[in-house]
Design a protein around this motif. Structure first.
Motif, PDB file in Angstrom:
ATOM      1  N   HIS A 183       0.852  -1.193   0.000  1.00  0.00           N
ATOM      2  CA  HIS A 183       0.000   0.000   0.000  1.00  0.00           C
ATOM      3  C   HIS A 183       0.886   1.240   0.000  1.00  0.00           C
ATOM      4  O   HIS A 183       1.804   1.341   0.812  1.00  0.00           O
TER       5      HIS A 183
ATOM      6  N   HIS B  57       0.867   4.699   1.168  1.00  0.00           N
ATOM      7  CA  HIS B  57       0.094   5.441   2.169  1.00  0.00           C
ATOM      8  C   HIS B  57       0.022   6.907   1.775  1.00  0.00           C
ATOM      9  O   HIS B  57       1.047   7.553   1.617  1.00  0.00           O
TER      10      HIS B  57
ATOM     11  N   TRP C 135       4.597   7.189   1.899  1.00  0.00           N
ATOM     12  CA  TRP C 135       5.405   6.010   2.238  1.00  0.00           C
ATOM     13  C   TRP C 135       4.661   4.752   1.830  1.00  0.00           C
ATOM     14  O   TRP C 135       3.450   4.803   1.576  1.00  0.00           O
TER      15      TRP C 135
ATOM     16  N   HIS D 206       4.058   0.481   2.581  1.00  0.00           N
ATOM     17  CA  HIS D 206       4.216  -0.536   3.625  1.00  0.00           C
ATOM     18  C   HIS D 206       3.280  -1.692   3.356  1.00  0.00           C
ATOM     19  O   HIS D 206       2.376  -1.596   2.524  1.00  0.00           O
TER      20      HIS D 206
ATOM     21  N   HIS E 145       0.278  -4.390   3.858  1.00  0.00           N
ATOM     22  CA  HIS E 145      -1.116  -4.210   4.310  1.00  0.00           C
ATOM     23  C   HIS E 145      -1.908  -5.514   4.261  1.00  0.00           C
ATOM     24  O   HIS E 145      -3.135  -5.494   4.177  1.00  0.00           O
TER      25      HIS E 145
ATOM     26  N   HIS F  17      -6.750   7.036   9.844  1.00  0.00           N
ATOM     27  CA  HIS F  17      -6.187   7.131   8.494  1.00  0.00           C
ATOM     28  C   HIS F  17      -7.217   6.711   7.479  1.00  0.00           C
ATOM     29  O   HIS F  17      -7.891   5.695   7.658  1.00  0.00           O
TER      30      HIS F  17
ATOM     31  N   HIS G  58      -7.657   5.764   3.367  1.00  0.00           N
ATOM     32  CA  HIS G  58      -7.037   5.532   2.070  1.00  0.00           C
ATOM     33  C   HIS G  58      -7.669   6.486   1.044  1.00  0.00           C
ATOM     34  O   HIS G  58      -8.696   7.096   1.315  1.00  0.00           O
TER      35      HIS G  58
ATOM     36  N   VAL H 285     -10.193   1.075   2.508  1.00  0.00           N
ATOM     37  CA  VAL H 285     -10.335   0.986   3.960  1.00  0.00           C
ATOM     38  C   VAL H 285      -9.976   2.303   4.647  1.00  0.00           C
ATOM     39  O   VAL H 285      -9.304   3.160   4.085  1.00  0.00           O
TER      40      VAL H 285
ATOM     41  N   HIS I 296      -8.885   3.269   8.909  1.00  0.00           N
ATOM     42  CA  HIS I 296      -8.530   2.512  10.111  1.00  0.00           C
ATOM     43  C   HIS I 296      -7.680   3.327  11.053  1.00  0.00           C
ATOM     44  O   HIS I 296      -7.139   4.379  10.680  1.00  0.00           O
TER      45      HIS I 296
ATOM     46  N   HIS J 132      -4.191   3.769  12.587  1.00  0.00           N
ATOM     47  CA  HIS J 132      -2.884   3.366  12.044  1.00  0.00           C
ATOM     48  C   HIS J 132      -1.922   2.867  13.117  1.00  0.00           C
ATOM     49  O   HIS J 132      -0.742   2.654  12.841  1.00  0.00           O
TER      50      HIS J 132
HETATM   51 CU1  C2O Z   1      -0.546   3.295   6.038  1.00  0.00          CU
HETATM   52 CU2  C2O Z   1      -4.126   1.437   5.478  1.00  0.00          CU
HETATM   53  O1  C2O Z   1      -2.321   2.389   5.734  1.00  0.00           O
END
Ligand code: C2O
Ligand code: CU
Length: 481
Positions: free
Chosen positions: A122, A124, A160, A162, A164, A412, A414, A461, A463, A465
């Motif tokens: 993902h 971000h 960034w 990362h 998921h 957070h 998306h 999504v 959520h 973080h």
């Molecule tokens: Cu850094 Cu769902 O993300």
């Protein structure tokens, strides 16, 4: 006036660190599992140099697109002196290599998963079509490959990337699967801000090492993640010239919050937040970064004589003596400097008239039960359920409340960069006046934000973080149709 700071050795670090957050420590830990305190720091603070994260070279730049290849794999690396640590990495690098992108120029990344677990990548803060968003259930199986395409139609921002993958993301990210994705554009490049060697990514996170084997210990809500890593090195030093630097701070922790400040409490100039430049620079003594947030600051080290060493401290939620020192800047030379920070950095459009409003409540079990769960509107994440239906083109006001008395959260989304309208009923400070994708929610706090859904349709999504929390269920799905 510049002050020459005394260098504090490891043994003096307790005395050298202000403990703004220490009274909160017992409650911060009340909902998590506990392990014994770490008596000795596993490394002498400031002994290691801060690594500069390498920029990934594209395998092709044909057809107006930058194409990259990455392989996710397990490697062993020395992080603590004399010990090897097994990591889950992008390309064997920790942190993952930096991708530099430009607005209007798509990026394609072919990821090969050589890990023993599923993965999902993902970016971000990026606005991308659903199938390229690295959704929790849309994973790359071990041994498989996947091509992600990022249109880069949005404005500049320090983003960034990362992992998921549902239920393993918190561990995957913790074990090393995070890197920077820096998107620039003409608007940003036209400004006389520090550039090149003086524009530096500083990714900060915590970790819990088994100091006998060197292994990274992963347990949900672990209070013993007390070794801070900066660009992968434990509490390092960074040799700087006596001039201005743009430092791109990023919090890549699974769930630690940082409040960064210089030990002499002198000003930093914050110029950017998650979604790029702030409208105006903001002189501040501290920058608060919850998990996943970014802030770019300019620090003019010319105010210090060559030879000065300045510790960057952390006074964020739950900070202790062990986690109160992040790194040290060692001013070791002079240098030319033709950079400056303009009074106006960017003009953001006026917020459109909102077309809908909704409220969300974040809450987790904090009664000390062994297996806490975490909820949005009292529901656990269910990838088969749509929680918020949004009309394409809508501009919505979301009021998000942390209903916990002790546990901090953040929020957070998306797909979008949103604007913060209110924090606890008042106008947000200048640090929240720009575009944001992640926002802090300390216990009892309420934030009102506005997001406009004028790019892609589909399911995405939102959520907390603090990745252990999202893995415990604090995540939900919005569908834009
Ligand atoms: Cu850094 Cu769902 O993300
Ligand atoms: Cu949370």
């Amino acid at each position: 006036m510049a002050t020459r700071r005394r260098v504090l050795g490891a043994g003096l670090s307790v005395a050298g660190v202000g403990l703004t957050g220490v009274s909160l420590l017992p409650v911060f830990h009340a909902y998590g599992s506990t392990t014994g305190p770490v008596a000795e720091p596993p490394v002498q603070p400031f002994s290691e140099p801060m690594p500069l994260v390498p920029v990934l070279a594209p395998v092709s730049t044909a057809h107006g697109t930058d194409t990259y290849e990455m392989t996710m794999r397990t490697v062993s690396r020395s992080i603590l002196p004399g010990l090897q640590t097994e990591l889950r990495t992008y390309n064997g690098q920790f942190p993952g290599p930096t991708i530099k992108a430009r607005r209007g120029r798509p990026v394609v990344v072919r990821h090969r998963n050589e890990l023993p677990v599923a993965a999902s990548v993902h970016v971000h803060g990026a606005s991308v079509p659903q199938r390229h968003d690295g959704a929790p259930m849309d994973t790359i199986a071990p041994g498989a490959e996947r091509v992600y395409r990022y249109p880069n139609k949005q404005a500049h921002a320090s983003l960034w990337y990362h992992d998921h993958a549902h239920h393993v993301e918190s561990e995957n990210v913790y074990r090393g699967m995070h890197g920077s994705y820096l998107l620039t554009d003409d608007e940003e490049e036209a400004l006389p801000l520090p550039k090149g060697d003086f524009d530096v990514v500083i990714g900060i996170r915590d970790a819990h090492f088994d100091t006998t084997t060197g292994a990274l210990v992963y347990r949900m809500s672990d209070r013993a993640r007390t070794t801070l890593l900066v660009n992968g090195a434990p509490v390092p030093h960074f040799k700087v010239a006596a001039r201005s630097y743009r430092l791109r701070f990023a919090n890549h922790s699974n769930q630690r919050f940082f409040e960064l400040r210089l030990e002499d409490d002198s000003d930093m100039v914050q110029i950017a937040s998650d979604g790029g430049l702030l409208p105006r620079p903001h002189a501040t003594k501290s920058v608060y970064l919850t998990s996943g947030e970014r802030a770019d600051v300019v620090i003019d080290f010319s105010r210090y004589p060559v030879g000065t060493k300045i510790v960057l401290r952390n006074t964020g939620f739950g900070a202790t003596a062990e986690t109160g020192q992040v790194m040290r800047f060692d001013v070791d030379r002079t240098a030319e400097d033709d950079s400056s920070v303009p009074d106006v950095l960017r003009t953001l459009p006026r917020l459109p008239k909102p077309t809908a409003q909704r409220s969300l409540v974040l809450r987790m079990d904090e009664d000390g039960r062994p297996d806490p769960q975490a909820y949005i509107d009292d529901k656990l994440y269910d990838p088969g359920r749509v929680d918020a239906r949004i009309r394409a083109g809508a501009s919505e006001i979301w009021t998000v409340t942390n209903a916990n008395a002790k546990a901090p959260h953040n929020f957070h989304m998306h797909l979008v960069q949103f604007r913060v309208r209110e924090r606890n009923g008042a106008a947000p400070g200048p640090e929240e006046a720009g575009l944001k994708d992640t926002v802090r929610l300390l216990p009892g706090e309420t934030v009102t934000l506005q997001a406009t859904f004028d790019t892609y349709r589909g399911e995405y999504v939102y959520h907390c973080h603090m990745l252990d929390h999202s893995a415990m269920g604090m995540m939900a799905t919005m569908k834009i149709t």
